[in-house]
Design a protein around this motif. Structure first.
Motif, PDB file in Angstrom:
ATOM      1  N   THR A   1      16.880  50.029   7.934  1.00 51.77           N
ATOM      2  CA  THR A   1      15.963  48.918   8.135  1.00 51.77           C
ATOM      3  C   THR A   1      16.578  47.951   9.140  1.00 51.77           C
ATOM      4  O   THR A   1      17.710  48.135   9.585  1.00 51.77           O
ATOM      5  N   ALA A   2      15.838  46.915   9.484  1.00 50.02           N
ATOM      6  CA  ALA A   2      16.315  45.929  10.455  1.00 50.02           C
ATOM      7  C   ALA A   2      17.643  45.310  10.025  1.00 50.02           C
ATOM      8  O   ALA A   2      18.477  44.962  10.861  1.00 50.02           O
ATOM      9  N   ASP A   3      17.864  45.192   8.710  1.00 54.33           N
ATOM     10  CA  ASP A   3      19.120  44.597   8.236  1.00 54.33           C
ATOM     11  C   ASP A   3      20.228  45.637   8.073  1.00 54.33           C
ATOM     12  O   ASP A   3      21.288  45.348   7.547  1.00 54.33           O
ATOM     13  N   GLY A   4      19.981  46.882   8.558  1.00 53.04           N
ATOM     14  CA  GLY A   4      21.014  47.916   8.520  1.00 53.04           C
ATOM     15  C   GLY A   4      21.124  48.677   7.218  1.00 53.04           C
ATOM     16  O   GLY A   4      22.006  49.516   7.062  1.00 53.04           O
ATOM     17  N   VAL A   5      20.243  48.417   6.272  1.00 48.14           N
ATOM     18  CA  VAL A   5      20.283  49.100   4.980  1.00 48.14           C
ATOM     19  C   VAL A   5      19.484  50.391   5.085  1.00 48.14           C
ATOM     20  O   VAL A   5      18.356  50.393   5.561  1.00 48.14           O
ATOM     21  N   GLU A   6      20.076  51.512   4.642  1.00 52.46           N
ATOM     22  CA  GLU A   6      19.355  52.780   4.628  1.00 52.46           C
ATOM     23  C   GLU A   6      18.550  52.864   3.339  1.00 52.46           C
ATOM     24  O   GLU A   6      19.066  52.600   2.262  1.00 52.46           O
ATOM     25  N   VAL A   7      17.288  53.223   3.466  1.00 55.04           N
ATOM     26  CA  VAL A   7      16.432  53.357   2.290  1.00 55.04           C
ATOM     27  C   VAL A   7      16.470  54.807   1.834  1.00 55.04           C
ATOM     28  O   VAL A   7      16.156  55.717   2.597  1.00 55.04           O
TER      29      VAL A   7
ATOM     30  N   LEU B   1      16.975  49.415  -6.143  1.00 61.36           N
ATOM     31  CA  LEU B   1      18.383  49.132  -6.372  1.00 61.36           C
ATOM     32  C   LEU B   1      19.130  49.260  -5.057  1.00 61.36           C
ATOM     33  O   LEU B   1      18.812  50.121  -4.245  1.00 61.36           O
ATOM     34  N   ALA B   2      20.104  48.430  -4.862  1.00 63.36           N
ATOM     35  CA  ALA B   2      20.926  48.515  -3.665  1.00 63.36           C
ATOM     36  C   ALA B   2      22.351  48.861  -4.075  1.00 63.36           C
ATOM     37  O   ALA B   2      22.776  48.557  -5.181  1.00 63.36           O
ATOM     38  N   GLY B   3      23.041  49.514  -3.176  1.00 62.01           N
ATOM     39  CA  GLY B   3      24.422  49.873  -3.451  1.00 62.01           C
ATOM     40  C   GLY B   3      25.093  50.364  -2.190  1.00 62.01           C
ATOM     41  O   GLY B   3      24.564  50.202  -1.092  1.00 62.01           O
ATOM     42  N   TRP B   4      26.246  50.956  -2.373  1.00 60.43           N
ATOM     43  CA  TRP B   4      27.029  51.457  -1.248  1.00 60.43           C
ATOM     44  C   TRP B   4      27.273  52.937  -1.433  1.00 60.43           C
ATOM     45  O   TRP B   4      27.515  53.403  -2.544  1.00 60.43           O
TER      46      TRP B   4
ATOM     47  N   ARG C   1      19.516  51.332  -0.172  1.00 63.09           N
ATOM     48  CA  ARG C   1      18.573  50.805  -1.170  1.00 63.09           C
ATOM     49  C   ARG C   1      17.780  52.004  -1.662  1.00 63.09           C
ATOM     50  O   ARG C   1      17.230  52.759  -0.875  1.00 63.09           O
ATOM     51  N   PHE C   2      17.769  52.194  -2.963  1.00 67.39           N
ATOM     52  CA  PHE C   2      17.034  53.294  -3.565  1.00 67.39           C
ATOM     53  C   PHE C   2      15.598  52.856  -3.783  1.00 67.39           C
ATOM     54  O   PHE C   2      15.349  51.871  -4.477  1.00 67.39           O
ATOM     55  N   ALA C   3      14.671  53.579  -3.153  1.00 64.85           N
ATOM     56  CA  ALA C   3      13.258  53.236  -3.265  1.00 64.85           C
ATOM     57  C   ALA C   3      12.790  53.492  -4.697  1.00 64.85           C
ATOM     58  O   ALA C   3      13.310  54.339  -5.399  1.00 64.85           O
ATOM     59  N   GLY C   4      11.803  52.771  -5.105  1.00 64.26           N
ATOM     60  CA  GLY C   4      11.248  52.954  -6.444  1.00 64.26           C
ATOM     61  C   GLY C   4      10.613  51.683  -6.925  1.00 64.26           C
ATOM     62  O   GLY C   4      10.571  50.673  -6.210  1.00 64.26           O
ATOM     63  N   PRO C   5      10.110  51.711  -8.161  1.00 58.48           N
ATOM     64  CA  PRO C   5       9.430  50.531  -8.689  1.00 58.48           C
ATOM     65  C   PRO C   5      10.336  49.313  -8.788  1.00 58.48           C
ATOM     66  O   PRO C   5       9.895  48.190  -8.633  1.00 58.48           O
TER      67      PRO C   5
ATOM     68  N   LYS D   1      32.147  47.566 -10.883  1.00 58.39           N
ATOM     69  CA  LYS D   1      31.466  48.579 -11.679  1.00 58.39           C
ATOM     70  C   LYS D   1      30.596  47.898 -12.729  1.00 58.39           C
ATOM     71  O   LYS D   1      29.540  48.389 -13.066  1.00 58.39           O
ATOM     72  N   ASP D   2      31.068  46.775 -13.265  1.00 56.32           N
ATOM     73  CA  ASP D   2      30.281  46.050 -14.263  1.00 56.32           C
ATOM     74  C   ASP D   2      28.922  45.667 -13.693  1.00 56.32           C
ATOM     75  O   ASP D   2      27.907  45.822 -14.351  1.00 56.32           O
ATOM     76  N   GLY D   3      28.899  45.171 -12.467  1.00 54.85           N
ATOM     77  CA  GLY D   3      27.641  44.772 -11.843  1.00 54.85           C
ATOM     78  C   GLY D   3      26.710  45.942 -11.656  1.00 54.85           C
ATOM     79  O   GLY D   3      25.506  45.848 -11.887  1.00 54.85           O
ATOM     80  N   ALA D   4      27.248  47.094 -11.247  1.00 54.47           N
ATOM     81  CA  ALA D   4      26.423  48.285 -11.069  1.00 54.47           C
ATOM     82  C   ALA D   4      25.868  48.757 -12.401  1.00 54.47           C
ATOM     83  O   ALA D   4      24.711  49.176 -12.504  1.00 54.47           O
TER      84      ALA D   4
END
Length: 149
Positions: free
Chosen positions: A8-14, A47-50, A40-44, A69-72
């Motif tokens: 995306t424009a902000d560099g995040v892969e969907v 979720l974002a991650g690395w 970013r995982f598409a869906g209802p 890991k706690d946050g994830a």
């Protein structure tokens, strides 16, 4: 068709739904491209991650206190509609999904059970169990019996 959309424009892969159908294609593409990428995982409930590939990058990420890991774990619980911490905490709040100091405390409790010598001593028992389970396969289906190891 690649398993990931363009960044995306902000560099995040969907990450699209095809990853769930064939995750190994995505893993292969990420591994071949190498490096670190924000996804970013598409869906209802997106979720974002690395995604981190390569030994050196993974070691650096695991040692980086900015990553949690706690946050994830908490994000997954919310995504899955579970109470924070998961079902009774048992499936999402354990040592492998914990950050220090909780992880350190739990690791100290179990580290003597996982010495090289103790793990090697378990090998014959594990091999016997796996052999028995494989022998129990019947035309591609496993007969399941509840039994303690």
């Amino acid at each position: 068709m690649p398993p990931l959309s363009e960044p995306t424009a902000d560099g995040v892969e969907v990450v699209d739904a095809s990853v769930a159908r064939d995750p190994h294609a995505a893993y292969r593409a990420w591994r071949e491209a190498g490096g670190v990428r924000k996804v970013r995982f598409a869906g209802p409930v997106p979720l974002a991650g690395w995604v981190v590939t390569g030994y050196a990058a993974c070691r650096a990420a695991l040692a980086d206190p900015r990553l949690s890991k706690d946050g994830a774990t908490e994000a997954y619980a919310r995504y899955a509609g579970l109470p924070t911490g998961g079902p009774g905490g048992g499936l999402t709040r354990h040592m492998l999904n914990s950050d220090p100091p909780r992880h350190t405390r739990l690791r100290r409790l179990v580290q003597r059970a996982f010495t090289q010598r103790r793990v090697a001593a378990l090998r014959p028992r594990i091999e016997a169990r796996v052999t028995a389970l494989l022998d129990a396969l019947d035309k591609g289906r496993a007969r399941v019996r509840a039994r303690s190891i």
